[in-house]
Motif scaffolding. Sequence first.
Motif, short mmCIF file in Angstrom:
data_model
loop_
_atom_site.label_atom_id
_atom_site.label_comp_id
_atom_site.label_asym_id
_atom_site.label_seq_id
_atom_site.Cartn_x
_atom_site.Cartn_y
_atom_site.Cartn_z
N SER A 40 0.66 -1.12 0.01
CA SER A 40 0.41 -0.22 0.58
C SER A 40 0.99 1.09 -0.10
O SER A 40 -0.02 2.56 -0.84
N THR A 41 1.54 1.28 0.59
CA THR A 41 2.75 2.78 1.19
C THR A 41 3.77 2.38 -0.10
O THR A 41 4.18 3.29 -0.51
N GLY A 42 4.65 0.81 -0.19
CA GLY A 42 5.66 0.84 -1.42
C GLY A 42 6.84 1.30 -0.58
O GLY A 42 8.31 1.38 -0.67
N ARG A 56 10.68 1.38 -3.62
CA ARG A 56 10.49 1.84 -4.63
C ARG A 56 10.42 3.42 -5.76
O ARG A 56 10.03 4.05 -4.63
N ALA A 57 10.57 3.24 -7.03
CA ALA A 57 11.11 4.52 -7.71
C ALA A 57 9.69 5.36 -8.03
O ALA A 57 8.77 4.45 -7.96
N ASN A 68 0.75 19.27 -16.78
CA ASN A 68 1.49 19.41 -15.06
C ASN A 68 2.09 18.03 -15.30
O ASN A 68 2.00 17.02 -15.64
N TRP A 69 3.38 17.92 -14.51
CA TRP A 69 3.64 16.80 -13.93
C TRP A 69 3.03 16.17 -12.46
O TRP A 69 2.73 16.88 -11.88
N VAL A 70 2.84 14.43 -13.55
CA VAL A 70 2.38 13.34 -12.15
C VAL A 70 2.40 12.46 -12.02
O VAL A 70 3.84 11.86 -12.29
N ILE A 71 3.57 12.45 -10.40
CA ILE A 71 4.17 11.96 -9.38
C ILE A 71 3.42 11.40 -8.57
O ILE A 71 2.51 11.31 -8.18
#
Length: 269
Positions: A40-42, A56-57, A68-71
């Motif tokens: 769930s959180t990585g 995880r990256a 827009n940039w989506v992260i």
Amino acid sequence: MADTSILGDDVVLTLNLQDDGTIQIKQSDLAKLLPTVDASTGDWLVSGVDSGVRARADTVAISSSTFNWVINGSDTGVTALGAQGTKGNNGDAGVSFAINSVTIGDSASVTNSGTTSDVKLDIVLPKATDGKNGITPSFKIGTVTTGDSASVTDSVDGTTHTLSFVIPRQDLSAYTATDALTKLLTDKVDKSTLTSYYTASQMDTKLSNKADLSMVANIVDKDTVATLSDKVSKLQDQVNSQAQTIVKLQDQANTLSAKLATPTTQESR
């Protein structure tokens, strides 16, 4: 060197020295040493505890609506588009096309009678050659049947075309429910299995000479009649035998009577 702030100093595994001087490590022991990733959180999970360190990256993409940039699925509000460049020079004028003429000649050709920017095409089409005399075909209807879908089959014999048609069956589901149709067809036979049909008067005529089943039930069967006939024959033989015996007794009685009458006559003389 491992980051002790992530791994910590807790003892998670104690290894015992074997009698032969070796140390055995089981797969289950290794599972205790290896960290896992929280789905769930990585983050890394160390001894089942979230370390807060990303395992995880981050996923990076550009929004198709805001650009827009989506992260990690979240819009950052930062545009991914660069600054607009300077305006370019005007391009060359477009080329126009038009059909100027279409004529008949010995061979095909296309010529531009205009300019490179205003093209006017002169088209020459080749002369047509005389074709062969055509043959008029004849058509006739072959079979017409019903099927699941409509179709037409052409059978060619020389210049004669025979067309066979398949007409789709009519869907009666909108008129009669399936269960009602099943009840209507119960105990019914296909018309093709019947050899003839009769009117009411014809049926009366055919039934007038037929015996009712209740009458037939009271008629003895063939074996019973044969048995009775045999018994009657035997009884008749017995009657005939008795009759012959009676005739013999009657003859004997007559003879005896004659003998008894003879002495009486002699005495009377």
